[in-house]
Motif scaffolding. Structure first.
Motif, short mmCIF file in Angstrom:
data_model
loop_
_atom_site.label_atom_id
_atom_site.label_comp_id
_atom_site.label_asym_id
_atom_site.label_seq_id
_atom_site.Cartn_x
_atom_site.Cartn_y
_atom_site.Cartn_z
N TRP A 1 8.88 7.89 -11.01
CA TRP A 1 8.51 6.55 -10.57
C TRP A 1 9.40 5.49 -11.25
O TRP A 1 9.86 4.55 -10.60
N ALA A 2 9.64 5.66 -12.53
CA ALA A 2 10.49 4.71 -13.24
C ALA A 2 11.89 4.66 -12.64
O ALA A 2 12.46 3.58 -12.46
N TYR B 1 9.40 6.37 -0.93
CA TYR B 1 7.94 6.38 -1.06
C TYR B 1 7.33 7.32 -0.02
O TYR B 1 6.40 8.10 -0.32
N GLY B 2 7.82 7.25 1.21
CA GLY B 2 7.33 8.15 2.25
C GLY B 2 7.58 9.60 1.91
O GLY B 2 6.73 10.48 2.16
N ALA C 1 2.56 5.91 -3.08
CA ALA C 1 3.65 6.75 -3.58
C ALA C 1 3.60 6.87 -5.10
O ALA C 1 3.88 7.94 -5.65
N LYS C 2 3.25 5.80 -5.77
CA LYS C 2 3.19 5.82 -7.24
C LYS C 2 2.24 6.90 -7.73
O LYS C 2 2.51 7.59 -8.72
N ARG C 3 1.13 7.08 -7.03
CA ARG C 3 0.14 8.08 -7.44
C ARG C 3 0.65 9.51 -7.22
O ARG C 3 0.12 10.45 -7.80
N THR D 1 0.83 -1.20 0.00
CA THR D 1 0.00 0.00 0.00
C THR D 1 0.86 1.25 0.00
O THR D 1 0.55 2.24 -0.67
N LEU D 2 1.95 1.22 0.76
CA LEU D 2 2.90 2.35 0.75
C LEU D 2 3.41 2.60 -0.66
O LEU D 2 3.44 3.74 -1.14
#
Length: 446
Positions: free
Chosen positions: A45-46, A403-404, A36-38, A31-32
């Motif tokens: 992201w890549a 991600y955070g 983060a991807k969004r 979920t983390l």
């Protein structure tokens, strides 16, 4: 803000929940990652999430932890526990450091400083990236007395290498982390599909553009030995320039002039020290990127260089990227004070052995107290517990804190650190371990 024990933080979260307040950062790893991807752009992201080839080694890193099970011991009083440790003279609240991640400024501006501040607030050390978006001195100032190390890529200029080391010494870094596995850029499919390399847009090169030796090399028009046509790489948005970002044997093609090329050039000038308006009519940003692409990696790196570095600094030297016991032994023979078992998070060699799978043999070849750390694949506190049980003295956390950062900036990094640390504390105590010394192979299996 000090490190918060697990039960205190757990209680605080539940009490805040009574008023409808929820934590910012997801606790579960998948979920983390999806949250983060969004928050990230497609190129960001890549670069942050991607790996080499078909990304089988990324999957292998995660699968290796899944195969190891914890065998809790019951009826071991755990009303209190002390899971702090000492590593190379550095006191840690838990055996966790933040790994170097290059080009964090892809996630948000000022990212490296935000991470440094989160580390100061939690007492967790930060390994400054060689490819940071902010100079090491700025991040060191943001950390106060919190321990920090510096990651070193060996460039084609030994003078520049030594300059980085001297700067790390001067800004209070407690160790040099020499990264061995990136003498060439891995075949990173997601970046290649986008034709996107952030360095060509002036991102992730702040350690260079703030360095007196690099700037002097730039002024003199330095051409790195053996770099071929890498100096001719031009920033743009097409696919050709990503090849020019590495030292090549032939002349790197220049991209055609298109609106995208012009936009990339303007982005480069905006990212370069001084900003767009100062650099609008200056050729220095472009020349600096040309120099960087020709100098930043050194495929000729050998063990003799490690022995030479050992003579140049009194700081402890750890080598990162070791996956074989014979390499670990050679590193110690050449003066390394520790090794970091790592496959670069699956970003360099697709199909490489999972870091956790390599750990056991390396630890057997280098018994304690020689420091052996683990990097790649840590996603939870139980992963940290398993790594320690199999012989690691500490672990480096990578993607989860990025991600955070994407979700909540400095606060997001801080919460990820706290989540991993608190999860580790409760995992250890519930498994019957109250100190680091009690975490051994008898509490895990497969």
């Amino acid at each position: 803000m000090a490190f918060i024990p697990a039960l205190d933080r757990q209680r605080s979260i539940f009490i805040k929940g009574l008023s409808g307040r929820r934590p910012l950062i997801p606790f579960e790893a998948a979920t983390l990652r999806e949250t983060a991807k969004r928050k990230m752009s497609t190129p960001a992201w890549a670069y942050i999430d991607g790996g080499a080839g078909d990304e089988k080694t990324i999957a292998a890193n995660l699968a290796a932890f899944s195969r190891v099970v914890i065998r809790p011991q019951m009826m071991r009083p755990n009303a209190s526990a002390d899971l702090s440790t000492t590593l190379l003279g550095m006191r840690l609240p838990v055996p966790l450091l933040l790994a170097p991640i290059g080009v964090l400024d892809l996630v948000c501006r000022g990212a490296d400083r935000m991470v440094a501040e989160a580390c100061r607030e939690t007492g967790i050390p930060f390994v400054f990236s060689n490819q940071a978006g902010i100079p090491m001195e700025t991040c060191a100032a943001a950390m106060g007395d919190t321990p920090r190390w510096f990651q070193l890529y060996w460039s084609r200029s030994d003078e520049l290498v030594l300059s980085f080391v001297r700067r790390a010494e001067a800004c209070g870094c407690g160790a040099i982390v020499l990264t061995l596995d990136t003498t060439l850029l891995g075949w990173r499919s997601r970046d290649l599909a986008l034709g996107y390399l952030p360095f060509l847009r002036g991102m992730g090169i702040a350690q260079y553009t703030s360095d007196k030796v690099f700037l002097e090399l730039l002024r003199k028009g330095f051409v790195a030995p053996g770099s071929g046509g890498g100096q001719d790489a031009m920033p743009g948005s097409g696919g050709d320039q990503s090849a020019g970002a590495m030292p090549a044997t032939g002349a790197a093609p220049k991209p055609p002039i298109t609106p995208a090329t012009i936009a990339a050039l303007l982005q480069l000038k905006a990212n370069y020290p001084g900003g767009l308006w100062k650099n609008l009519f200056s050729s220095e940003p472009l020349e600096a990127v040309r120099l960087f692409t020709g100098i930043y990696s050194n495929p000729a790196l050998s063990w003799e260089k490690l022995a030479w570095l050992r003579q140049q600094t009194k700081l402890p030297i750890l080598v990162k990227g070791v996956l074989r016991a014979d390499d670990a032994l050679r590193a110690r023979e050449c003066g390394a004070d520790g090794v970091i078992v790592s496959n670069h998070g699956g970003r360099q060699v697709d199909g490489a052995i999972a870091s956790l799978d390599a750990l056991v043999a390396i630890r057997a070849s280098l018994p304690k107290p020689f420091p052996v750390l683990l990097d790649s694949g840590i996603r939870s506190g139980s992963d940290l517990f398993k790594a320690l049980a199999l012989g690691a003295d500490a672990v480096l956390l990578g993607r989860p804190y990025a991600y955070g950062l994407a979700i909540g900036g400095r606060r997001g990094v801080r919460e990820v650190i706290q989540n991993i640390s608190n999860d580790f504390e409760l995992t250890a105590r519930l498994a019957g371990c109250r100190t680091i010394s009690e975490i051994g192979v008898d509490v895990v299996g497969d």
